[in-house]
Design a protein around this motif. Structure first.
Motif, PDB file in Angstrom:
ATOM      1  N   UNK A  54      34.713 -16.022  11.073  1.00  0.00           N
ATOM      2  CA  UNK A  54      33.442 -15.316  11.030  1.00  0.00           C
ATOM      3  C   UNK A  54      32.650 -15.502   9.760  1.00  0.00           C
ATOM      4  N   UNK A  55      32.932 -16.541   8.997  1.00  0.00           N
ATOM      5  CA  UNK A  55      32.178 -16.802   7.777  1.00  0.00           C
ATOM      6  C   UNK A  55      32.620 -16.008   6.570  1.00  0.00           C
ATOM      7  N   UNK A  56      33.699 -15.265   6.679  1.00  0.00           N
ATOM      8  CA  UNK A  56      34.235 -14.502   5.544  1.00  0.00           C
ATOM      9  C   UNK A  56      35.662 -14.946   5.261  1.00  0.00           C
ATOM     10  N   UNK A  57      36.041 -14.889   3.992  1.00  0.00           N
ATOM     11  CA  UNK A  57      37.388 -15.302   3.606  1.00  0.00           C
ATOM     12  C   UNK A  57      38.443 -14.362   4.182  1.00  0.00           C
ATOM     13  N   UNK A  58      39.676 -14.867   4.227  1.00  0.00           N
ATOM     14  CA  UNK A  58      40.784 -14.026   4.668  1.00  0.00           C
ATOM     15  C   UNK A  58      40.919 -12.792   3.789  1.00  0.00           C
ATOM     16  N   UNK A  59      40.691 -12.951   2.476  1.00  0.00           N
ATOM     17  CA  UNK A  59      40.783 -11.808   1.566  1.00  0.00           C
ATOM     18  C   UNK A  59      39.743 -10.752   1.896  1.00  0.00           C
ATOM     19  N   UNK A  60      38.522 -11.193   2.177  1.00  0.00           N
ATOM     20  CA  UNK A  60      37.465 -10.230   2.512  1.00  0.00           C
ATOM     21  C   UNK A  60      37.813  -9.459   3.776  1.00  0.00           C
ATOM     22  N   UNK A  61      38.395 -10.148   4.749  1.00  0.00           N
ATOM     23  CA  UNK A  61      38.828  -9.454   5.970  1.00  0.00           C
ATOM     24  C   UNK A  61      39.936  -8.449   5.644  1.00  0.00           C
ATOM     25  N   UNK A  62      40.955  -8.910   4.939  1.00  0.00           N
ATOM     26  CA  UNK A  62      42.137  -8.080   4.711  1.00  0.00           C
ATOM     27  C   UNK A  62      41.825  -6.837   3.885  1.00  0.00           C
ATOM     28  N   UNK A  63      41.059  -6.995   2.820  1.00  0.00           N
ATOM     29  CA  UNK A  63      40.831  -5.879   1.906  1.00  0.00           C
ATOM     30  C   UNK A  63      39.702  -4.942   2.346  1.00  0.00           C
ATOM     31  N   UNK A  64      39.076  -5.236   3.472  1.00  0.00           N
ATOM     32  CA  UNK A  64      37.991  -4.373   3.943  1.00  0.00           C
ATOM     33  C   UNK A  64      38.195  -3.877   5.365  1.00  0.00           C
ATOM     34  N   UNK A  65      39.428  -3.920   5.825  1.00  0.00           N
ATOM     35  CA  UNK A  65      39.726  -3.388   7.155  1.00  0.00           C
ATOM     36  C   UNK A  65      39.312  -1.918   7.239  1.00  0.00           C
ATOM     37  N   UNK A  66      38.764  -1.553   8.377  1.00  0.00           N
ATOM     38  CA  UNK A  66      38.505  -0.145   8.652  1.00  0.00           C
ATOM     39  C   UNK A  66      37.267   0.452   8.039  1.00  0.00           C
ATOM     40  N   UNK A  67      36.379  -0.367   7.443  1.00  0.00           N
ATOM     41  CA  UNK A  67      35.191   0.155   6.767  1.00  0.00           C
ATOM     42  C   UNK A  67      33.926  -0.071   7.595  1.00  0.00           C
ATOM     43  N   UNK A  68      32.852   0.537   7.138  1.00  0.00           N
ATOM     44  CA  UNK A  68      31.507   0.247   7.628  1.00  0.00           C
ATOM     45  C   UNK A  68      30.742  -0.421   6.486  1.00  0.00           C
ATOM     46  N   UNK A  69      29.884  -1.384   6.807  1.00  0.00           N
ATOM     47  CA  UNK A  69      29.181  -2.125   5.772  1.00  0.00           C
ATOM     48  C   UNK A  69      27.680  -1.869   5.810  1.00  0.00           C
ATOM     49  N   UNK A  70      27.141  -1.598   4.611  1.00  0.00           N
ATOM     50  CA  UNK A  70      25.695  -1.490   4.424  1.00  0.00           C
ATOM     51  C   UNK A  70      25.283  -2.523   3.392  1.00  0.00           C
ATOM     52  N   UNK A  71      24.186  -3.197   3.623  1.00  0.00           N
ATOM     53  CA  UNK A  71      23.627  -4.087   2.623  1.00  0.00           C
ATOM     54  C   UNK A  71      22.466  -3.387   1.942  1.00  0.00           C
ATOM     55  N   UNK A  72      22.598  -3.173   0.629  1.00  0.00           N
ATOM     56  CA  UNK A  72      21.556  -2.538  -0.169  1.00  0.00           C
ATOM     57  C   UNK A  72      21.379  -3.329  -1.457  1.00  0.00           C
ATOM     58  N   UNK A  73      20.131  -3.555  -1.826  1.00  0.00           N
ATOM     59  CA  UNK A  73      19.820  -4.210  -3.096  1.00  0.00           C
ATOM     60  C   UNK A  73      19.611  -3.122  -4.138  1.00  0.00           C
ATOM     61  N   UNK A  74      20.611  -2.878  -4.960  1.00  0.00           N
ATOM     62  CA  UNK A  74      20.563  -1.757  -5.892  1.00  0.00           C
ATOM     63  C   UNK A  74      19.572  -1.964  -7.025  1.00  0.00           C
ATOM     64  N   UNK A  75      18.997  -3.163  -7.132  1.00  0.00           N
ATOM     65  CA  UNK A  75      17.927  -3.392  -8.100  1.00  0.00           C
ATOM     66  C   UNK A  75      16.562  -3.037  -7.515  1.00  0.00           C
ATOM     67  N   UNK A  76      16.538  -2.757  -6.237  1.00  0.00           N
ATOM     68  CA  UNK A  76      15.321  -2.323  -5.552  1.00  0.00           C
ATOM     69  C   UNK A  76      15.280  -0.793  -5.577  1.00  0.00           C
ATOM     70  N   UNK A  77      14.216  -0.182  -6.106  1.00  0.00           N
ATOM     71  CA  UNK A  77      14.166   1.277  -6.228  1.00  0.00           C
ATOM     72  C   UNK A  77      14.419   2.014  -4.915  1.00  0.00           C
ATOM     73  N   UNK A  78      13.942   1.466  -3.814  1.00  0.00           N
ATOM     74  CA  UNK A  78      14.140   2.143  -2.540  1.00  0.00           C
ATOM     75  C   UNK A  78      15.614   2.135  -2.133  1.00  0.00           C
ATOM     76  N   UNK A  79      16.254   0.982  -2.273  1.00  0.00           N
ATOM     77  CA  UNK A  79      17.674   0.904  -1.927  1.00  0.00           C
ATOM     78  C   UNK A  79      18.539   1.691  -2.909  1.00  0.00           C
ATOM     79  N   UNK A  80      18.153   1.734  -4.180  1.00  0.00           N
ATOM     80  CA  UNK A  80      18.872   2.547  -5.151  1.00  0.00           C
ATOM     81  C   UNK A  80      18.821   4.016  -4.753  1.00  0.00           C
ATOM     82  N   UNK A  81      17.635   4.473  -4.326  1.00  0.00           N
ATOM     83  CA  UNK A  81      17.488   5.863  -3.886  1.00  0.00           C
ATOM     84  C   UNK A  81      18.374   6.133  -2.677  1.00  0.00           C
ATOM     85  N   UNK A  82      18.486   5.141  -1.785  1.00  0.00           N
ATOM     86  CA  UNK A  82      19.363   5.308  -0.615  1.00  0.00           C
ATOM     87  C   UNK A  82      20.824   5.430  -1.046  1.00  0.00           C
TER      88      UNK A  82
END
Length: 369
Positions: A54-82
């Motif tokens: 799926x385009x992600x390394x085995x490590x990324x799969x293994x160490x992130x099992x069971x989570x939900x993912x959000x993409x936020x740009x924390x340098x963007x004031x709106x995403x930082x507020x979120x």
């Protein structure tokens, strides 16, 4: 899975990347916590290191099992507020930037605690939050070198070697999980920052070696020579011993019982002093038969021995199937692969999320614009 997981109802905001922080988050998820993984637009940098479905390394799969993912740009004031709005609701926040980096973004401990006085704020660093090297980056290889780990991991060539996996990162994730889960436990101290570093985690694992080195004033030596790896006729075998009688058994089994009475080899101390010579003698005998033959013979003689497996050998061993050690897990729509389960837990966490897979749904659920 656990019917009533102990961290059910706990909300974790995981801003960490790499291994140590994400592994902590994954373990919390397996104990029932809801873990929201916040990734930058480019994704967690660990996704690109190594192969995986799926385009992600085995490590990324293994160490992130069971989570939900959000993409936020924390340098963007709106995403930082979120992100701050999510931190305001979180029971635990995990970050793994170098000291001061997350604070500069506006998500440091004080900023989050002002909005959420009861938050447990977990900072995972290389060298710790204080000290002259606190601001320096650290990787697993650097941690193995800095801690002394490599100094005791020498081959017969005498060269310090690193363990070719991210062992200290993973151990740091375990210690972080321990510290965070105890802080979240009823009676745990809330509203505080927890400092878990690769430096301290490596030291904790190497504790006996650190004590011994301080006591004798030099680097500790091998405790049970001639334990180690030896070539056989068709592969490699690891042999170890913990009692003097086992060396005599080894000597007898390889057809050289006189070694047990040889003053060069009649104690752990004398064997240590003459180790190179002894290893050559043993190696010359073990190479005469196959790994399977030696494993059976040495085990019958009361020695501790095992073939040196590759990962494919390990997965194919009947013991793995019998214990459910690596159940097949759907990591991507077209990839069901064996994933080692967390010791002590009966099942496997849900697959790791794709980057940003849950951004819109989570923000909507929490009423965040």
């Amino acid at each position: 899975m656990i019917t009533h997981p102990p961290l059910e109802g706990t909300l974790v905001l995981d801003l960490s990347q790499g291994i140590a922080g994400p592994y902590c988050g994954r373990l919390l998820a397996e104990q029932g916590a809801r873990v929201l993984k916040v990734e930058p637009p480019a994704g967690d940098w660990m996704r690109a290191l190594g192969a995986g479905p799926g385009g992600s390394s085995a490590s990324a799969h293994y160490y992130n099992l069971g989570k939900e993912s959000l993409v936020l740009d924390l340098k963007d004031p709106r995403d930082l507020a979120r992100a701050l709005a999510l931190a305001e609701r979180a029971d635990l926040m995990i970050e793994s930037g170098r000291p001061g980096v997350t604070a500069k973004l506006g998500l440091g401990f004080e900023a989050v605690r002002m909005r959420n006085p009861e938050v447990v704020y977990l900072s995972i660093t290389g060298y710790g939050l204080a000290g002259p090297r606190a601001a320096e980056p650290m990787t697993d290889t650097v941690a193995q070198a800095f801690s002394g780990w490599m100094s005791i991991n020498r081959g017969r060539d005498g060269i310090p070697h690193k363990v070719d996996t991210t062992i200290i990162d993973a151990v740091t994730g375990l210690y972080a999980f321990q510290a965070a889960s105890m802080a979240l436990w009823p009676g745990g101290e809330r509203g505080r920052q927890i400092d878990v570093s690769l430096l301290q985690s490596a030291a904790a694992v190497l504790g006996p070696k650190v004590i011994e080195a301080a006591f004798i004033g030099r680097s500790p030596e091998a405790i049970n020579p001639p334990a180690g790896s030896y070539r056989t006729a068709d592969g490699w075998i690891a042999v170890t011993l913990v009692r003097e009688a086992q060396f005599r058994a080894l000597a007898a089994e390889i057809g050289l019982p006189e070694l047990g009475d040889d003053p060069r080899f009649d104690s752990f101390g004398s064997r240590r002093a003459n180790l190179a010579e002894l290893q050559e003698i043993i190696g010359n005998e073990l190479v005469q038969a196959t790994t399977a033959e030696w494993e059976a013979r040495l085990t019958r003689a009361g020695l501790l021995a095992s073939r040196i497996n590759g990962f494919g050998d390990w997965l194919a061993d009947p013991q793995i199937a019998a214990t459910g050690a690596a159940p097949e897990t759907a990591l991507a729509p077209d990839a069901c692969l064996p994933v080692p389960r967390t010791p002590g837990l009966p099942g496997q966490a849900a697959a790791a999320p794709r980057p940003g897979e849950h951004t819109e749904a989570v923000l909507k659920e929490f009423g965040i614009a």
